[in-house]
Design a protein around this motif. Structure first.
Motif, PDB file in Angstrom:
ATOM      1  N   VAL A 174       3.348 -10.143 -22.288  1.00 27.15           N
ATOM      2  CA  VAL A 174       3.161  -8.884 -21.572  1.00 27.15           C
ATOM      3  C   VAL A 174       3.318  -7.727 -22.553  1.00 27.15           C
ATOM      4  N   ALA A 175       2.368  -6.787 -22.560  1.00 29.77           N
ATOM      5  CA  ALA A 175       2.487  -5.585 -23.386  1.00 29.77           C
ATOM      6  C   ALA A 175       3.290  -4.541 -22.618  1.00 29.77           C
ATOM      7  N   MET A 176       4.068  -3.717 -23.319  1.00 30.13           N
ATOM      8  CA  MET A 176       5.011  -2.820 -22.663  1.00 30.13           C
ATOM      9  C   MET A 176       5.037  -1.453 -23.309  1.00 30.13           C
ATOM     10  N   THR A 177       5.463  -0.471 -22.519  1.00 26.64           N
ATOM     11  CA  THR A 177       5.850   0.835 -23.016  1.00 26.64           C
ATOM     12  C   THR A 177       6.814   1.437 -22.004  1.00 26.64           C
ATOM     13  N   ASN A 178       7.278   2.660 -22.270  1.00 25.98           N
ATOM     14  CA  ASN A 178       8.283   3.276 -21.417  1.00 25.98           C
ATOM     15  C   ASN A 178       8.066   4.776 -21.308  1.00 25.98           C
ATOM     16  N   CYS A 179       8.656   5.342 -20.264  1.00 26.11           N
ATOM     17  CA  CYS A 179       8.846   6.777 -20.193  1.00 26.11           C
ATOM     18  C   CYS A 179      10.186   7.035 -19.521  1.00 26.11           C
ATOM     19  N   GLY A 180      10.738   8.211 -19.767  1.00 24.01           N
ATOM     20  CA  GLY A 180      12.039   8.545 -19.206  1.00 24.01           C
ATOM     21  C   GLY A 180      13.048   8.851 -20.298  1.00 24.01           C
TER      22      GLY A 180
ATOM     23  N   TRP B 139      11.041   8.876 -26.080  1.00 28.59           N
ATOM     24  CA  TRP B 139      10.016   8.410 -25.151  1.00 28.59           C
ATOM     25  C   TRP B 139       9.446   9.584 -24.359  1.00 28.59           C
ATOM     26  N   PRO B 140       8.204   9.495 -23.915  1.00 25.41           N
ATOM     27  CA  PRO B 140       7.649  10.576 -23.085  1.00 25.41           C
ATOM     28  C   PRO B 140       8.497  10.779 -21.834  1.00 25.41           C
ATOM     29  N   ASP B 141       8.537  12.022 -21.367  1.00 26.38           N
ATOM     30  CA  ASP B 141       9.235  12.303 -20.112  1.00 26.38           C
ATOM     31  C   ASP B 141       8.605  11.521 -18.968  1.00 26.38           C
ATOM     32  N   MET B 142       9.413  11.179 -17.986  1.00 22.85           N
ATOM     33  CA  MET B 142       8.893  10.515 -16.806  1.00 22.85           C
ATOM     34  C   MET B 142       8.170  11.541 -15.932  1.00 22.85           C
ATOM     35  N   PRO B 143       6.887  11.356 -15.659  1.00 23.41           N
ATOM     36  CA  PRO B 143       6.177  12.316 -14.804  1.00 23.41           C
ATOM     37  C   PRO B 143       6.846  12.442 -13.432  1.00 23.41           C
ATOM     38  N   ASP B 144       6.863  13.668 -12.908  1.00 23.74           N
ATOM     39  CA  ASP B 144       7.506  13.925 -11.618  1.00 23.74           C
ATOM     40  C   ASP B 144       6.942  13.036 -10.511  1.00 23.74           C
ATOM     41  N   LEU B 145       5.631  12.793 -10.543  1.00 26.12           N
ATOM     42  CA  LEU B 145       5.005  11.965  -9.519  1.00 26.12           C
ATOM     43  C   LEU B 145       5.587  10.558  -9.513  1.00 26.12           C
ATOM     44  N   LEU B 146       5.815   9.991 -10.706  1.00 29.25           N
ATOM     45  CA  LEU B 146       6.370   8.647 -10.788  1.00 29.25           C
ATOM     46  C   LEU B 146       7.797   8.613 -10.264  1.00 29.25           C
ATOM     47  N   ARG B 147       8.586   9.590 -10.660  1.00 29.65           N
ATOM     48  CA  ARG B 147       9.971   9.647 -10.177  1.00 29.65           C
ATOM     49  C   ARG B 147      10.005   9.758  -8.653  1.00 29.65           C
TER      50      ARG B 147
ATOM     51  N   GLY C 212       0.788  -1.226   0.000  1.00 30.35           N
ATOM     52  CA  GLY C 212       0.000   0.000   0.000  1.00 30.35           C
ATOM     53  C   GLY C 212       0.818   1.274   0.000  1.00 30.35           C
ATOM     54  N   PHE C 213       2.017   1.229  -0.528  1.00 35.74           N
ATOM     55  CA  PHE C 213       2.960   2.351  -0.431  1.00 35.74           C
ATOM     56  C   PHE C 213       2.565   3.539  -1.300  1.00 35.74           C
ATOM     57  N   ALA C 214       2.001   3.271  -2.468  1.00 35.58           N
ATOM     58  CA  ALA C 214       1.802   4.310  -3.479  1.00 35.58           C
ATOM     59  C   ALA C 214       0.347   4.761  -3.552  1.00 35.58           C
ATOM     60  N   ASP C 215       0.147   6.012  -3.949  1.00 34.88           N
ATOM     61  CA  ASP C 215      -1.186   6.539  -4.252  1.00 34.88           C
ATOM     62  C   ASP C 215      -1.539   6.044  -5.658  1.00 34.88           C
ATOM     63  N   ALA C 216      -2.186   4.890  -5.714  1.00 37.43           N
ATOM     64  CA  ALA C 216      -2.402   4.215  -6.987  1.00 37.43           C
ATOM     65  C   ALA C 216      -3.230   5.045  -7.963  1.00 37.43           C
ATOM     66  N   ALA C 217      -4.253   5.733  -7.466  1.00 33.36           N
ATOM     67  CA  ALA C 217      -5.104   6.533  -8.353  1.00 33.36           C
ATOM     68  C   ALA C 217      -4.310   7.669  -8.991  1.00 33.36           C
ATOM     69  N   ALA C 218      -3.480   8.329  -8.201  1.00 34.72           N
ATOM     70  CA  ALA C 218      -2.682   9.436  -8.735  1.00 34.72           C
ATOM     71  C   ALA C 218      -1.664   8.923  -9.751  1.00 34.72           C
ATOM     72  N   ILE C 219      -1.079   7.774  -9.479  1.00 34.97           N
ATOM     73  CA  ILE C 219      -0.114   7.203 -10.417  1.00 34.97           C
ATOM     74  C   ILE C 219      -0.802   6.825 -11.725  1.00 34.97           C
ATOM     75  N   TRP C 220      -1.964   6.199 -11.640  1.00 38.39           N
ATOM     76  CA  TRP C 220      -2.684   5.807 -12.849  1.00 38.39           C
ATOM     77  C   TRP C 220      -3.045   7.038 -13.677  1.00 38.39           C
ATOM     78  N   ASP C 221      -3.446   8.122 -13.029  1.00 39.89           N
ATOM     79  CA  ASP C 221      -3.728   9.368 -13.750  1.00 39.89           C
ATOM     80  C   ASP C 221      -2.470   9.886 -14.445  1.00 39.89           C
ATOM     81  N   ALA C 222      -1.342   9.821 -13.754  1.00 33.25           N
ATOM     82  CA  ALA C 222      -0.096  10.336 -14.317  1.00 33.25           C
ATOM     83  C   ALA C 222       0.385   9.513 -15.503  1.00 33.25           C
ATOM     84  N   VAL C 223       0.008   8.236 -15.544  1.00 33.82           N
ATOM     85  CA  VAL C 223       0.438   7.352 -16.617  1.00 33.82           C
ATOM     86  C   VAL C 223      -0.341   7.607 -17.917  1.00 33.82           C
ATOM     87  N   GLN C 224      -1.545   8.177 -17.832  1.00 32.50           N
ATOM     88  CA  GLN C 224      -2.384   8.296 -19.025  1.00 32.50           C
ATOM     89  C   GLN C 224      -1.726   9.071 -20.173  1.00 32.50           C
ATOM     90  N   PRO C 225      -1.090  10.228 -19.925  1.00 36.37           N
ATOM     91  CA  PRO C 225      -0.432  10.920 -21.048  1.00 36.37           C
ATOM     92  C   PRO C 225       0.704  10.107 -21.661  1.00 36.37           C
TER      93      PRO C 225
END
Length: 211
Positions: free
Chosen positions: A57-63, A87-95, A24-37
């Protein structure tokens, strides 16, 4: 591995300080929102192994770079082969969540430059492998799980060695490094189910310092 789950010991017990599970470490909803772009710019795709087999497994990347596989091998590349663009920039929230998890592991200087995002439909799996394409193997690997539960397995530095498992659920983080950095690890087939936020699939975000 058919009877793997019949007599489990936690992966933490198997590798001691080399594995850290953070339920339960991460705010899953916020992370999922950040992944959409990221998914809009670089959609999921099924990569091909050097042997020519499509991964389940299907894959993609950011960073700064993304992990890719094709008939020429496994590697990190700054360019998405589908779009020909960076590749898309890594969102600050994910980092930030990756760095917090790494700090809890004792790696306060962890600064990931790659985030591999895996999408597991029901039945998809990741066969045991080593993460050794990174330049500095002293850096840990951090993962965050969303959606359906995943049964992460980890063993020793031999492919056929015994494996232990840990159940990763929505919002969990897991860090492995030190004695476990080159351990063979994978994910067992995802069981049938539906998650209210993610649907009938599991999403895993895996952060690495590639260069």
């Amino acid at each position: 591995m058919a009877d793997l789950l019949s007599d489990l010991r936690p992966a933490e017990a198997w590798h001691g300080e080399g594995v850290l599970h953070l339920p339960g470490f991460a705010d899953a909803a916020a992370i999922w929102d950040a992944v959409q772009p990221v998914l809009e710019a670089a959609p999921f795709r099924h990569l091909v192994t050097p042997g020519g087999k499509a991964m389940s497994v299907a894959m993609t990347n950011c960073g700064r770079v993304g992990w890719v596989s094709d008939r020429s091998g496994y590697r990190y590349d700054p360019v998405d082969p589908l779009s020909g663009q960076a590749w898309p920039d890594m969102p600050d929230l994910l980092r930030a969540v990756a760095q917090r998890a790494a700090a809890a592991f004792g790696a306060a200087d962890f600064d990931p430059d790659a985030c591999l995002i895996n999408c597991y439909d029901v039945g998809a799996r990741l066969t045991p492998h080593q993460d050794r394409d990174e330049q500095d193997l002293g850096q840990p690997v951090v993962s965050v799980s969303l959606g359906l539960p995943g049964r992460f397995v980890i063993g020793d530095t031999t492919r056929a060695g015994p494996k232990q498992a840990i159940l990763l659920e929505h919002g969990d983080a897991l860090v492995f490094g030190r004695s476990a950095r080159l351990a063979y690890h994978g994910v067992l087939p995802v069981k049938t189910g539906t998650h209210g936020m993610i649907g009938a699939r599991r999403i895993s975000l895996t952060f690495r310092k590639a260069g």
